[in-house]
Design an enzyme around this catalytic site. Structure first.
Site, PDB file in Angstrom:
ATOM      1  N   THR A  40      19.022  45.483   8.491  1.00 26.07           N
ATOM      2  CA  THR A  40      19.347  46.737   9.165  1.00 26.07           C
ATOM      3  C   THR A  40      20.078  47.877   8.500  1.00 26.07           C
ATOM      4  OG1 THR A  40      19.394  45.906  11.655  1.00 26.07           O
ATOM      5  CG2 THR A  40      20.270  47.951  11.363  1.00 26.07           C
ATOM      6  N   CYS A  41      21.268  47.583   7.849  1.00 28.60           N
ATOM      7  CA  CYS A  41      21.977  48.563   7.078  1.00 28.60           C
ATOM      8  C   CYS A  41      21.256  49.189   5.960  1.00 28.60           C
ATOM      9  CB  CYS A  41      23.325  47.926   6.309  1.00 28.60           C
ATOM     10  SG  CYS A  41      24.344  48.942   5.612  1.00 28.60           S
ATOM     11  N   CYS A  46      22.751  52.104   7.843  1.00 25.86           N
ATOM     12  CA  CYS A  46      23.698  52.744   7.379  1.00 25.86           C
ATOM     13  C   CYS A  46      23.177  53.420   6.101  1.00 25.86           C
ATOM     14  CB  CYS A  46      24.700  51.965   6.845  1.00 25.86           C
ATOM     15  SG  CYS A  46      24.753  50.246   7.645  1.00 25.86           S
ATOM     16  N   TYR A 175      28.266  55.460  17.685  1.00 27.06           N
ATOM     17  CA  TYR A 175      28.158  55.824  16.380  1.00 27.06           C
ATOM     18  C   TYR A 175      26.802  56.494  16.050  1.00 27.06           C
ATOM     19  CZ  TYR A 175      31.872  52.590  14.616  1.00 27.06           C
ATOM     20  OH  TYR A 175      33.036  51.771  14.286  1.00 27.06           O
ATOM     21  N   GLU A 179      25.863  60.302  15.174  1.00 26.48           N
ATOM     22  CA  GLU A 179      25.431  60.720  13.851  1.00 26.48           C
ATOM     23  C   GLU A 179      24.005  61.264  13.993  1.00 26.48           C
ATOM     24  OE1 GLU A 179      27.815  57.096  11.622  1.00 26.48           O
ATOM     25  OE2 GLU A 179      25.777  56.691  12.471  1.00 26.48           O
ATOM     26  N   HIS A 434      48.296  67.072  -4.711  1.00 25.78           N
ATOM     27  CA  HIS A 434      48.133  68.441  -3.980  1.00 25.78           C
ATOM     28  C   HIS A 434      47.216  69.436  -5.148  1.00 25.78           C
ATOM     29  CE1 HIS A 434      49.395  72.015  -2.231  1.00 25.78           C
ATOM     30  NE2 HIS A 434      49.706  72.597  -3.318  1.00 25.78           N
TER      31      HIS A 434
END
Length: 450
Positions: A40-41, A46, A175, A179, A434
């Protein structure tokens, strides 16, 4: 009749990792996959989704770039080009997965596998016998039983739409729904997100949920909470006429259901081996991924533990090390970080404030909401939220959460600290980089007034 030390059913991340590691330990391994290796991913989850998220976010980047001196002209969005390029990359990844298996000495097979008994897998017209069988078949999208649901699509089909819909309804609050609502809206599709609950992303920290909800509405998504679809019909032009539970109707080009996934077990014939299922169709396992049958194991989404690709990979690796590598260990499911590639994205590790207050006597929270430096000379009003949840009695950080650009990248580093048991004092003692967004995790000093 073939004989193996291990037969793996399912060629996704968990199954592939288990097969490859077991073979590396010297086991004779075969793996069976009915579609494409990668699971699936890689194939329909994903990876292609993240590519679409990148595509959808460019419209904001183009707009923001004008304030940085660029004269940007955009001539529109080419959906077929995105899909073609996405498919090319998925083909490449599919090949990589097959090569990884073959190079490790795993026998790579195709077809729908099922159990004959606790040591036998049927694949087409052959039977594969094995000392151990590992089920890693993942999950499959769930569509509700409503009138006209055949006119809707799931997250499987959305990756292969031939044309970009001009308008879409996305159903769900998790999710995938959040998305894809962001993807559609970002590429110019007029998008409505419908969720039956009071707020999206159930299970996340409430401040994070509320913040993201406000941000996606600002980006133009029509968010309808405590609403659902009653029926879907086709109008004369073939568009989808959607009737909602509040009595209103919408006509759109696409209805995408992202209301959850169920364990992919229907074709496995688990009863032949005596493997028991849980109430949601999942395969219950112990900490070593063993089912109620000593020779049958399961990893990944099919077990309904934590449905994340890296978790399935972790489980598969631990299984292979334990039973073929003389290295007994199990997957640790505590403090697993996660991300939602919404727009803006979410990164999260540990407990949300509400969960923490249920488990700990005294909880402090620290949060900061601000407009990141990149946006300060643009018209972009997006705001970032960062939050730490601390056990006040020990000073240990038990949760860290963020909504904002690069949240997943930032949270991966924060996750190491939380997993290691870092204290709030350790965060305070760390010098920030920073100027960066991430430095805010080192500079939050004032407790939230709650």
């Amino acid at each position: 009749m073939s004989n193996y030390d291990l037969v793996v059913i399912g060629g996704g991340s968990g199954g592939v990792r288990a097969a490859r590691i077991a073979a590396g330990h010297g086991a004779k391994v075969a793996i069976c996959e009915e579609f494409r290796y990668g699971g699936t991913c890689v194939i329909r989850g994903c990876v292609p989704k993240k590519m679409m998220v990148y595509a959808a976010h460019y419209h904001e980047d183009f707009e923001d770039s004008r304030h940085y001196g660029w004269n940007t002209t955009v001539e529109g969005f080419d959906w077929p080009r995105l899909i073609e390029n996405k498919d090319t990359e998925i083909d490449r990844l599919n090949g990589i997965y097959e090569n990884l298996l073959s190079n490790a000495g795993v026998e790579v097979l195709y077809g729908t596998a099922s159990l004959v008994d606790a040591n036998t897998v049927k694949l087409g017209d052959q039977n594969l016998t094995a000392d151990k069988i590992l089920i890693a078949t993942g999950g499959t999208p769930f569509l509700p039983n409503i009138t006209g649901v055949e006119h809707a699509i799931s997250s499987n089909e959305v990756f292969h739409l031939e044309e970009q819909p001009k308008s879409a309804i996305v159903v769900g609050g998790g999710y995938i729904a959040v998305e894809f609502a962001g993807i559609f809206q970002g590429i110019g599709t007029n998008t409505t997100l419908i969720y039956r609950g009071p707020q999206i992303l159930r299970g996340f920290d409430n401040d994070i949920r509320n913040h993201l909800s406000g941000e996606i509405v600002k980006k133009g998504i029509d968010l309808r909470l405590e609403t659902n679809i009653e029926s879907i019909a086709l109008d004369a032009s073939g568009r989808k006429l959607v009737t909602l539970t509040d009595g209103t109707t919408q006509t759109v080009d696409c209805v995408l259901y992202a209301t959850g996934r169920k364990p992919n077990v229907e074709a496995l014939n688990l009863k032949n081996a005596g493997v028991e299922l849980g109430p949601k169709g999942e395969i219950p396992v112990d900490k070593y991924s063993r089912t109620n049958i000593d020779s049958v194991f399961a990893v990944g989404d099919v077990t309904d533990r934590i449905a994340l690709t890296p978790v399935a990979t972790m489980e598969g690796h631990a299984f292979a090390d334990t039973f073929f590598g003389n290295n007994e260990r199990f997957a640790d499911h505590t403090n697993v970080p996660s991300a939602v590639f919404s727009q803006p994205p979410i990164g999260s590790i540990g407990l949300g404030e509400e969960q923490a207050r249920e488990e700990y006597a005294n909880v402090d929270t620290y949060s900061s909401e601000f407009r990141i430096l990149k946006h300060t000379i643009t018209d972009n009003t997006e705001r970032t939220l960062m939050k730490l949840v601390v056990d006040a009695d020990t000073d240990v950080v038990i949760g860290a959460h963020m909504v904002g650009p690069d949240a997943a990248e930032i949270m991966q580093g924060i996750a190491i600290a939380v997993k290691a048991g870092a204290k709030k004092a350790d965060f305070d003692a760390t010098v920030g980089i920073h100027p960066s967004t991430a430095e805010e995790f080192c500079t939050m000093r004032t407790k939230d007034a709650k």
